[in-house]
Design a protein around this motif. Sequence first.
Motif, mmCIF file in Angstrom:
data_model
loop_
_atom_site.group_PDB
_atom_site.id
_atom_site.type_symbol
_atom_site.label_atom_id
_atom_site.label_comp_id
_atom_site.label_asym_id
_atom_site.label_seq_id
_atom_site.Cartn_x
_atom_site.Cartn_y
_atom_site.Cartn_z
ATOM 1 N N LEU A 214 49.639 43.712 42.045
ATOM 2 C CA LEU A 214 50.407 42.582 41.532
ATOM 3 C C LEU A 214 49.510 41.652 40.712
ATOM 4 O O LEU A 214 49.905 41.193 39.630
ATOM 5 C CB LEU A 214 51.040 41.818 42.693
ATOM 6 C CG LEU A 214 51.737 40.508 42.338
ATOM 7 C CD1 LEU A 214 52.919 40.755 41.403
ATOM 8 C CD2 LEU A 214 52.195 39.775 43.598
ATOM 9 N N ALA A 215 48.329 41.375 41.231
ATOM 10 C CA ALA A 215 47.412 40.475 40.530
ATOM 11 C C ALA A 215 47.076 40.997 39.128
ATOM 12 O O ALA A 215 47.079 40.243 38.151
ATOM 13 C CB ALA A 215 46.128 40.299 41.348
ATOM 14 N N GLU A 216 46.804 42.284 39.031
ATOM 15 C CA GLU A 216 46.498 42.886 37.720
ATOM 16 C C GLU A 216 47.689 42.764 36.772
ATOM 17 O O GLU A 216 47.534 42.469 35.576
ATOM 18 C CB GLU A 216 46.115 44.359 37.895
ATOM 19 C CG GLU A 216 44.799 44.598 38.630
ATOM 20 C CD GLU A 216 43.570 44.383 37.754
ATOM 21 O OE1 GLU A 216 43.713 43.818 36.652
ATOM 22 O OE2 GLU A 216 42.478 44.793 38.189
ATOM 23 N N LYS A 217 48.871 42.960 37.304
ATOM 24 C CA LYS A 217 50.088 42.885 36.487
ATOM 25 C C LYS A 217 50.303 41.454 35.973
ATOM 26 O O LYS A 217 50.608 41.244 34.795
ATOM 27 C CB LYS A 217 51.284 43.342 37.324
ATOM 28 C CG LYS A 217 52.602 43.499 36.539
ATOM 29 C CD LYS A 217 53.668 44.111 37.414
ATOM 30 C CE LYS A 217 54.993 44.284 36.677
ATOM 31 N NZ LYS A 217 54.928 45.261 35.576
ATOM 32 N N LEU A 218 50.128 40.477 36.849
ATOM 33 C CA LEU A 218 50.291 39.077 36.460
ATOM 34 C C LEU A 218 49.227 38.658 35.445
ATOM 35 O O LEU A 218 49.515 37.924 34.492
ATOM 36 C CB LEU A 218 50.220 38.185 37.694
ATOM 37 C CG LEU A 218 51.367 38.324 38.690
ATOM 38 C CD1 LEU A 218 51.019 37.610 40.000
ATOM 39 C CD2 LEU A 218 52.665 37.775 38.121
ATOM 40 N N LYS A 219 48.019 39.113 35.665
ATOM 41 C CA LYS A 219 46.926 38.790 34.742
ATOM 42 C C LYS A 219 47.212 39.323 33.345
ATOM 43 O O LYS A 219 46.982 38.645 32.337
ATOM 44 C CB LYS A 219 45.624 39.368 35.283
ATOM 45 C CG LYS A 219 44.404 39.080 34.417
ATOM 46 C CD LYS A 219 43.146 39.684 35.032
ATOM 47 C CE LYS A 219 41.932 39.432 34.165
ATOM 48 N NZ LYS A 219 40.685 40.011 34.766
ATOM 49 N N SER A 220 47.744 40.549 33.269
ATOM 50 C CA SER A 220 48.032 41.159 31.969
ATOM 51 C C SER A 220 49.122 40.409 31.213
ATOM 52 O O SER A 220 49.135 40.388 29.983
ATOM 53 C CB SER A 220 48.434 42.629 32.154
ATOM 54 O OG SER A 220 49.696 42.733 32.800
ATOM 55 N N VAL A 223 49.836 34.980 33.165
ATOM 56 C CA VAL A 223 50.155 33.951 34.153
ATOM 57 C C VAL A 223 48.863 33.229 34.539
ATOM 58 O O VAL A 223 47.777 33.814 34.527
ATOM 59 C CB VAL A 223 50.831 34.596 35.386
ATOM 60 C CG1 VAL A 223 50.935 33.630 36.532
ATOM 61 C CG2 VAL A 223 52.206 35.119 35.007
ATOM 62 N N ASP A 224 48.964 31.951 34.904
ATOM 63 C CA ASP A 224 47.775 31.153 35.206
ATOM 64 C C ASP A 224 47.146 31.467 36.552
ATOM 65 O O ASP A 224 45.929 31.365 36.704
ATOM 66 C CB ASP A 224 48.133 29.656 35.184
ATOM 67 C CG ASP A 224 48.527 29.184 33.798
ATOM 68 O OD1 ASP A 224 47.773 29.440 32.847
ATOM 69 O OD2 ASP A 224 49.601 28.567 33.662
ATOM 70 N N CYS A 225 47.964 31.821 37.546
ATOM 71 C CA CYS A 225 47.413 31.902 38.889
ATOM 72 C C CYS A 225 48.282 32.740 39.820
ATOM 73 O O CYS A 225 49.501 32.828 39.637
ATOM 74 C CB CYS A 225 47.291 30.481 39.465
ATOM 75 S SG CYS A 225 46.591 30.353 41.119
ATOM 76 N N LEU A 226 47.644 33.346 40.814
ATOM 77 C CA LEU A 226 48.338 33.969 41.934
ATOM 78 C C LEU A 226 47.824 33.319 43.207
ATOM 79 O O LEU A 226 46.607 33.229 43.431
ATOM 80 C CB LEU A 226 48.071 35.477 41.994
ATOM 81 C CG LEU A 226 48.532 36.181 43.282
ATOM 82 C CD1 LEU A 226 50.044 36.113 43.432
ATOM 83 C CD2 LEU A 226 48.056 37.637 43.310
ATOM 84 N N ALA A 261 40.062 37.954 39.281
ATOM 85 C CA ALA A 261 40.146 36.595 38.746
ATOM 86 C C ALA A 261 39.107 36.366 37.651
ATOM 87 O O ALA A 261 38.036 36.975 37.646
ATOM 88 C CB ALA A 261 39.948 35.589 39.875
ATOM 89 N N ASP A 262 39.442 35.496 36.712
ATOM 90 C CA ASP A 262 38.491 35.088 35.686
ATOM 91 C C ASP A 262 38.817 33.662 35.250
ATOM 92 O O ASP A 262 39.613 32.979 35.891
ATOM 93 C CB ASP A 262 38.489 36.062 34.497
ATOM 94 C CG ASP A 262 39.837 36.187 33.799
ATOM 95 O OD1 ASP A 262 40.647 35.225 33.879
ATOM 96 O OD2 ASP A 262 40.091 37.224 33.162
ATOM 97 N N ASP A 263 38.218 33.210 34.165
ATOM 98 C CA ASP A 263 38.404 31.822 33.723
ATOM 99 C C ASP A 263 39.846 31.526 33.321
ATOM 100 O O ASP A 263 40.261 30.361 33.315
ATOM 101 C CB ASP A 263 37.476 31.512 32.549
ATOM 102 C CG ASP A 263 36.006 31.460 32.966
ATOM 103 O OD1 ASP A 263 35.751 31.315 34.176
ATOM 104 O OD2 ASP A 263 35.133 31.583 32.092
ATOM 105 N N ASN A 264 40.604 32.553 32.976
ATOM 106 C CA ASN A 264 41.982 32.354 32.531
ATOM 107 C C ASN A 264 43.023 32.728 33.589
ATOM 108 O O ASN A 264 44.216 32.473 33.398
ATOM 109 C CB ASN A 264 42.251 33.175 31.267
ATOM 110 C CG ASN A 264 41.394 32.733 30.103
ATOM 111 O OD1 ASN A 264 41.291 31.541 29.821
ATOM 112 N ND2 ASN A 264 40.743 33.680 29.433
ATOM 113 N N PHE A 265 42.569 33.338 34.663
ATOM 114 C CA PHE A 265 43.492 33.764 35.719
ATOM 115 C C PHE A 265 42.861 33.470 37.073
ATOM 116 O O PHE A 265 41.914 34.124 37.494
ATOM 117 C CB PHE A 265 43.804 35.259 35.594
ATOM 118 C CG PHE A 265 44.754 35.773 36.653
ATOM 119 C CD1 PHE A 265 46.047 35.297 36.755
ATOM 120 C CD2 PHE A 265 44.339 36.748 37.567
ATOM 121 C CE1 PHE A 265 46.918 35.761 37.732
ATOM 122 C CE2 PHE A 265 45.201 37.230 38.541
ATOM 123 C CZ PHE A 265 46.492 36.726 38.618
#
Length: 374
Positions: A214-220, A223-226, A261-265
Amino acid sequence: MKDASRIESHKMMFHPEWVARWKEAMNDWEVAKKLYPLYIEATPTAACNHNCLFCAVDYIDKNPLFIDADIFKKALADMAAGGVKSIMYAGEGEPTLHPKLDEIVLQTKNSGIDVAFTTNGSNLNERFLDKCLDKITWIKVSIDAGTKETHLRIHRPKNENDWENIFNNLETAVNLKKEKRNQCWLGAQSLLLPRGWDKDGSEIPSNEEEIAVLAEKLKSIGVDCLVVKPYSHQPLSETEIYKDISYGDYSKLSQDLEKIADDNFEIVFRSHTMEKYSQDRSYHFCGAVPFAWAYIMGDGSVYSCSVYLLDEKFYLGNINEQSFKEIWEGERRKRHWEFMREFNPKNCRKNCRMDEVNKYLWGVSNAPYNVNFI
């Protein structure tokens, strides 16, 4: 993991004037009746298009009730005048099903009150987003799976295309945010759910292995955050699948998510909240109720705490029958204020919404002997 939004903590230290008034209000009704909540949760409708396995308010009828927009707008004027700072639209139903939600959002923001949403995301359509996204501080979409199959099993939506709709809506929100260059924080939240068994004896798989997916999908999507958080059993809930849940060592999952996670997610893994399951409360009164927040149901009923919906002792009134000012400053709230002075929250819901706030307020009102030696 960082937590820039202080989701794992609280933000009461940013409201010192309110806290100073709260200290007086604990023992003085004349001060207490004028001390309005900083934060309110409101349910625009009791209707819901999901039937989640973990629903905390399954004991409340999901009648297709819609809060009267005109009456609610009048209540907003009282709230703003009293000092209410924010409203999160969520509740026992899906807030985006209300046909006049855009009017409610615009009036809320025009009243000087910040707006937020917790939603299942399925009806977060382009028409609403185009009108309201720049008026909203943050949106959290509840997604508790990394695959459509598990989503359908856990959320049990009425629409078989619900999974696709949610992510299409999230993409629309991200694109509109970029296009209009607004600051709305777009996030998702997941309950970390272990394996369980449905009433028919069939197995409900854990969603642990799907959180990273899910996190990978949201990042792509952009989205700002999970936010990954523990389930918290509502004492009145009829759902017992996860009633005796306990959280062990999820360090590997936390580490796997940290790599995504990174600076944008951002990913907020609420390990501190999970750890509190095995801890006793460090405070002996609920300082947040009936002060810091309130809850408005889809039928207009106002309660001092969302854990005790339908409990007469926590019922303050109804905006269809009285103004919000009359409710908040009225005799029923006074009696409740007196009741809460003797109330011990030891058996309240684990990890309730106000837990960290209560820890802070307990510290404020129980200073050590050497308080002035800063």
